[in-house]
Design an enzyme around this catalytic site. Structure first.
Site, PDB file in Angstrom:
ATOM      1  CG  ASP A   1      -7.856   4.574   3.911  1.00  0.00           C
ATOM      2  OD1 ASP A   1      -8.727   4.727   3.048  1.00  0.00           O
ATOM      3  OD2 ASP A   1      -6.694   4.224   3.643  1.00  0.00           O
TER       4      ASP A   1
ATOM      5  CE  LYS B   1      -0.239  -5.035   7.300  1.00  0.00           C
ATOM      6  NZ  LYS B   1      -1.424  -4.279   7.810  1.00  0.00           N
TER       7      LYS B   1
ATOM      8  N   GLY C   1       0.848  -1.186   0.000  1.00  0.00           N
ATOM      9  CA  GLY C   1       0.000   0.000   0.000  1.00  0.00           C
ATOM     10  C   GLY C   1       0.880   1.232   0.000  1.00  0.00           C
TER      11      GLY C   1
END
Ligand SMILES: Nc1ncnc2c1ncn2[C@@H]1O[C@H](COP(=O)(O)OP(=O)(O)OP(=O)(O)O)[C@@H](O)[C@H]1O
Ligand SMILES: *[C@@H]1O[C@H](CO)[C@@H](O)[C@H](O)[C@H]1NC(C)=O
Ligand SMILES: *[C@@H]1O[C@H](CO)[C@@H](O)[C@H](O)[C@H]1NC(C)=O
Ligand SMILES: *[C@@H]1O[C@H](CO)[C@@H](O)[C@H](O)[C@H]1NC(C)=O
Ligand SMILES: *[C@@H]1O[C@H](CO)[C@@H](O)[C@H](O)[C@H]1NC(C)=O
Length: 465
Positions: A218, A106, A86
């Site tokens: 978001d 991550k 992202g």
């Protein structure tokens, strides 16, 4: 382990950082604007860590087996493949020793837009990576304080202190597959309904979480992944655990591109309930409108329309929405949605002890199989009605496989499909096909009509000749 901290609980990691402070480490080199940003993120994280320590003091139980070390994580990450990236973070899939368990790792996406923009503005790569790392730490801290099947599970976090001051951390998460909306649109309604139900259960939890009512700021399909057919949120860096403060109702405007909603300012001076409503409208506009109504059983359509209308107008909160979803699920599971009309089942003969010997046959939509027509049914009666509505269908088989609601999958086949004896499933054959005298089976060893002996009538009447 030199230069690295073994897998730690993120809230503790966060608190450790608060003590070090952003300015102390490299105050002279980072530009003032970046320093201010870092200080702001650090305060935000500090507040969150304190809330979690106070309200959810019980740490998550660790997964069974030995804890992973940073060296394991670094080694696994080296040979891993990227599953998603992202603006801020990148995710790789990796197998961790000793059992080779697959996880998602991550970390900060150095080439992502977030870090690139910051470097353009401040010209300070390590400070910018540290700024992004705060988001990762915030996410992991939240994951530690929350527990729900709709939230990705955090196994731990690893910090490589040799890379200071950029604060190189890696979150070790349950592995999922990114949500593909286009693909989902082509899957059976039952699966799409599950995705929506999972989401509603998650939003109900978030509205009543131990950390207060949480808004996903978001909110987009790409913040979710699928694990074993279940929907889970994975991107939690941009959330609010506090509701807006207000003086008048005008301060509580809930804005969306297509529509605005007014909201009451409570006597406590907050827009109480606004986070829940914000999530729900986003669920409506990104998920429900696309996934819910399309090819649903017709008797359920009015109920689904009501859910769409009530969430689209924000008349329902998560409690009412969840109740409505559960009602639809109940009707669906119990077969009460089936139209009350005479069944076609009497036009079929049940043949015990046969199975399908054909790999490829006619297709239907939306099939559970790519090689043939496989649909979920309530019972043989519903399957008979479906078979009778397909011009190619000559027989169907109720398989032992079940969907998530517990309904069996039925395989629908044409006259070109071969049946073989020696299976414990039941084949329902159109009587018209049986009476044409076509050999029932061609078993691999060509024993024609093998199994004729086991032929039994569905309604205990022999096929008409
Ligand atoms: N546990 C996971 N298993 C598999 N894939 C994942 C997992 N977590 C995230 N991903 C994939 O990695 C992508 C990036 O992760 P994430 O959304 O956390 O990063 P981000 O930079 O905050 O993204 P965005 O730009 O959408 O805010 C996700 O869109 C998702 O496709
Ligand atoms: C929502 O409110 C904002 C701010 O008052 C306004 O600018 C916008 O035009 C409104 N949007 C819609 C769709 O009504
Ligand atoms: C809900 O139904 C009412 C009455 O039919 C209609 O005016 C309104 O536009 C609908 N809202 C949505 C979001 O579909
Ligand atoms: C919703 O249900 C929960 C319990 O599941 C309850 O605590 C909460 O008060 C309810 N919220 C509303 C707005 O009714
Ligand atoms: C067909 O052949 C298989 C294996 O060769 C054998 O096990 C089976 O009994 C045979 N079936 C019939 C009906 O003869």
């Amino acid at each position: 382990m030199p230069g690295a901290l073994a897998v730690a609980l993120p809230a503790l990691l966060a608190l450790a950082w608060l003590r070090s402070g952003p300015g102390r480490l490299w105050g002279s080199e980072a530009p003032a604007g970046l320093q201010r940003e870092l200080a702001r993120r650090q305060r935000d994280l500090g507040r969150l860590a304190a809330v979690i320590q106070a309200r959810a003091p019980r740490p998550r139980p660790r997964p069974a087996g030995r804890a992973w070390g940073c060296a394991d994580v670094a080694r696994a990450a080296a040979g891993a493949s990227v599953v998603g990236a992202g603006i801020t973070k990148v995710v790789v899939r990796a197998a961790l020793p000793p059992a080779g368990r697959e996880v998602a790792l991550k970390s900060v996406h150095d080439a992502g837009r977030d870090v690139r923009r910051c470097v353009q503005q401040h010209g300070h790569p390590s400070g910018c990576r540290r700024l992004a790392a705060y988001k990762l730490l915030k996410e992991a801290t939240l994951l530690q304080g929350l527990e729900h099947p709709g939230i990705i599970q955090l196994h731990g976090q690893c910090y490589d202190s040799s890379a200071d001051p950029e604060m190189k951390i890696t979150s070790i998460l349950e592995l999922g597959t990114p949500l593909e909306m286009i693909e989902l649109l082509q899957t059976p309604w039952e699966k799409r309904f599950k995705i929506c139900l999972d989401l509603v259960e998650l939003l109900h939890y978030l509205a009543n979480s131990p950390l207060g009512s949480i808004a996903l700021l978001d909110f987009q399909p790409r913040q979710f992944v699928i694990v074993d057919g279940a929907l889970k949120v994975t991107d939690l860096d941009d959330v609010s655990t506090e509701e807006l403060s207000c003086q008048t109702d005008e301060d509580c405007l809930l804005e969306f591109p297509t529509r605005n909603f007014s909201h009451k300012c409570s006597t406590r001076g907050t827009c109480e309930g606004i986070n829940e409503r914000r999530n729900l409208f986003n669920a409506y506009r990104y998920f429900f409108t696309y996934l819910l109504p399309h090819t649903a059983p017709s008797v359920l359509q009015p109920l689904l329309k009501d859910i769409l209308n009530a969430t689209g107008d924000l008349r329902y909160g998560t409690n009412e929405t969840l109740r409505s979803f559960q009602k639809v699920l109940h009707l669906y599971k119990s077969g009460l949605y089936l139209p009350k009309k005479p069944s076609h089942l009497k036009e079929y003969v049940a043949l015990k002890g046969f199975g399908s010997g054909t790999a490829e046959d006619y297709k239907c939509w939306p099939s559970y199989s790519h090689s043939g027509c496989v649909l979920s049914v309530h019972n043989a009666k519903e399957a008979a009605d479906i078979c009778s509505s397909h011009s190619q269908c000559q027989h169907f088989i109720i398989t032992p496989q079940k969907t998530w609601t517990g309904r069996p999958l039925a395989l629908f086949q044409s006259s070109s499909a071969v049946l073989i004896p020696g299976s414990d499933t039941v084949v329902y054959m159109k009587r018209s096909a049986v009476s044409k005298g076509k050999p029932l089976t061609r078993s691999p060893n060509e024993s024609r009509d093998a199994g004729e002996k086991t032929l039994t009538g569905a309604n205990s009447s022999p096929p008409r000749r």
